[in-house]
Write a protein that holds these residues in place. Sequence first.
Motif, PDB file in Angstrom:
ATOM      1  N   LEU A  25       0.968  -1.620   0.061  1.00  0.00           N
ATOM      2  CA  LEU A  25       0.292  -0.367  -0.378  1.00  0.00           C
ATOM      3  C   LEU A  25       1.254   0.879   0.096  1.00  0.00           C
ATOM      4  O   LEU A  25       0.378   2.437  -0.982  1.00  0.00           O
ATOM      5  CB  LEU A  25      -0.605   0.337   1.334  1.00  0.00           C
ATOM      6  CG  LEU A  25      -1.866  -1.109   1.499  1.00  0.00           C
ATOM      7  CD1 LEU A  25      -2.970  -0.707   2.507  1.00  0.00           C
ATOM      8  CD2 LEU A  25      -3.285  -0.474   0.096  1.00  0.00           C
ATOM      9  N   MET A  29       0.781   4.894  -2.600  1.00  0.00           N
ATOM     10  CA  MET A  29       1.145   6.435  -2.227  1.00  0.00           C
ATOM     11  C   MET A  29       1.940   6.805  -2.306  1.00  0.00           C
ATOM     12  O   MET A  29       1.515   8.134  -2.146  1.00  0.00           O
ATOM     13  CB  MET A  29       1.047   6.000  -0.093  1.00  0.00           C
ATOM     14  CG  MET A  29      -0.901   5.067   0.091  1.00  0.00           C
ATOM     15  SD  MET A  29      -0.286   5.383   2.134  1.00  0.00           S
ATOM     16  CE  MET A  29      -0.195   6.765   2.511  1.00  0.00           C
ATOM     17  N   VAL A 156      -6.675   1.786  -3.160  1.00  0.00           N
ATOM     18  CA  VAL A 156      -7.073   1.992  -1.160  1.00  0.00           C
ATOM     19  C   VAL A 156      -5.629   3.074  -1.041  1.00  0.00           C
ATOM     20  O   VAL A 156      -5.180   4.462  -0.712  1.00  0.00           O
ATOM     21  CB  VAL A 156      -6.648   1.094  -0.384  1.00  0.00           C
ATOM     22  CG1 VAL A 156      -6.426   0.927   1.013  1.00  0.00           C
ATOM     23  CG2 VAL A 156      -8.190  -0.036  -0.494  1.00  0.00           C
ATOM     24  N   LEU A 160      -6.159   6.299   0.713  1.00  0.00           N
ATOM     25  CA  LEU A 160      -5.327   6.563   1.908  1.00  0.00           C
ATOM     26  C   LEU A 160      -4.385   8.638   2.022  1.00  0.00           C
ATOM     27  O   LEU A 160      -4.879   8.754   2.913  1.00  0.00           O
ATOM     28  CB  LEU A 160      -4.580   5.690   2.066  1.00  0.00           C
ATOM     29  CG  LEU A 160      -5.053   4.502   3.071  1.00  0.00           C
ATOM     30  CD1 LEU A 160      -3.872   3.573   2.991  1.00  0.00           C
ATOM     31  CD2 LEU A 160      -5.070   4.340   3.996  1.00  0.00           C
ATOM     32  N   LEU A 163      -7.206  11.211   2.830  1.00  0.00           N
ATOM     33  CA  LEU A 163      -7.763  11.192   3.855  1.00  0.00           C
ATOM     34  C   LEU A 163      -6.471  11.817   4.874  1.00  0.00           C
ATOM     35  O   LEU A 163      -6.380  12.369   6.216  1.00  0.00           O
ATOM     36  CB  LEU A 163      -7.451   9.705   4.612  1.00  0.00           C
ATOM     37  CG  LEU A 163      -8.462   9.642   5.822  1.00  0.00           C
ATOM     38  CD1 LEU A 163      -9.660   9.816   6.320  1.00  0.00           C
ATOM     39  CD2 LEU A 163      -8.041   7.898   6.413  1.00  0.00           C
ATOM     40  N   CYS A 164      -5.081  11.123   4.535  1.00  0.00           N
ATOM     41  CA  CYS A 164      -4.108  12.156   5.582  1.00  0.00           C
ATOM     42  C   CYS A 164      -3.785  13.821   5.009  1.00  0.00           C
ATOM     43  O   CYS A 164      -3.512  14.646   5.766  1.00  0.00           O
ATOM     44  CB  CYS A 164      -2.278  11.331   5.216  1.00  0.00           C
ATOM     45  SG  CYS A 164      -2.574   9.602   5.746  1.00  0.00           S
ATOM     46  N   ALA A 173       0.929  11.728   5.261  1.00  0.00           N
ATOM     47  CA  ALA A 173       1.182  10.605   4.099  1.00  0.00           C
ATOM     48  C   ALA A 173       2.118  10.059   3.517  1.00  0.00           C
ATOM     49  O   ALA A 173       2.733   9.208   3.522  1.00  0.00           O
ATOM     50  CB  ALA A 173       0.526  11.352   2.685  1.00  0.00           C
ATOM     51  N   THR A 176       3.697   8.019   6.442  1.00  0.00           N
ATOM     52  CA  THR A 176       3.027   6.317   6.399  1.00  0.00           C
ATOM     53  C   THR A 176       2.848   5.678   5.919  1.00  0.00           C
ATOM     54  O   THR A 176       2.801   4.044   5.480  1.00  0.00           O
ATOM     55  CB  THR A 176       1.412   6.876   6.243  1.00  0.00           C
ATOM     56  OG1 THR A 176       0.832   8.346   7.191  1.00  0.00           O
ATOM     57  CG2 THR A 176       0.129   5.698   6.373  1.00  0.00           C
TER      58      THR A 176
END
Length: 401
Positions: A25, A29, A156, A160, A163-164, A173, A176
Amino acid sequence: MRQYVSVWRLPGAPLLLVVGVAARLGGGMVSLSLLLLLQQANGHYAQAALACSVYALTTAAASPVVGRLADRVGPAPVLLVTGVAYPCCLVLLLVAGMNDLPLGVVLAAAALAGVTFPPLTAAVRGTWNSLTAHDAEVRGTALAAETALFELVFVVGPLLVALCVALWQPAVALATAAAVTFVGTLVVARGQAIRSWRRAEEHIPARGLGPLRVPGFAALLVTALGVGFAFGGIGVAVPAYATAYVAEDAESVGGILLGVWGIGSAAAGVWFGSRPRPGARLRRLLVAVAGSLAILAAMPNALALGVALVIGGATIAPALTVQNSMVGLIVPRSMLNEAYTWLVTVSIGASAAGVAVAGLIVDRPGGVVWAFLLAGASVAAGALVAPTAFTHTGDRKPAAV
């Protein structure tokens, strides 16, 4: 679902299916979070895009080298080293971006991150081939599950990042992504399936061009080039379509349309993995993908495009599953990691080219339609040279059926 139960019961399979996907993931990102971070730091997309390009190109260039190393010493040591080095390089990139350091420093950090990118996808797919060496049907199901779940990374991962960014900022982000990759890669590397790697008795170490010399593999890479180019172009054409045909929140609509495309592919991958496929052929599946992309040019509105993307997306995961399965049939076991990294490298490079070409096309009158048609033609061209089925012969030269 008996096919998937058989896969789940393989030694170390649950870790590969769950953590093996979650660990990647972070890879889904990095590009978007890096783009947003650097744009926020200096206010320019041009420099941010340049850094993302350097990151992608160095990843593509270094992957086959890292893959060959994994074939020689085993995937576990390579994953352990890169699993530590890569997050450290992302932290350097994060510090350089947040402090708006000179562009040269940012590009150097991006290049280091690309060079140390963990070869997780190659290691996981090579391990599936090893675990299912004596059962072709289970191997097909395992790779179908891997392909379907991997599709979720591209759905996803950007969510994410969004969202961050909404709750905090792009730096969170990127941090993460570094943390997820660090933890996930080390857990996978220490797992039973990866650590069970053993050099085959008939081990033939790769030299020179390695798997590129194996009959049929170059043709398989051509199919990956066509698909990668098409996917890069669609990633530009769909948002451009939303901008042209949607009055409000066009950016959000474009993201949703790309998301449902991935969901359709993942769902079809799960179904495909549970079905017997003695007659499945890569060429036929690629023709179906090409048709599903070309038909997008005829969609009259965003709703129709969304429906076409869901239906057409159902052709993608089956085609990629067969493509991944054929790597294990064509290439000797001693070259699997390098072969899979070549597949990733060609896909990344072709996708970048597809983005660039589509970006030039969509700004012209009627350009979105031509971008869709070009994507379909790209996959169709790859289908013309798709290799036929091969008989798996371990580390011996494969023979065409």
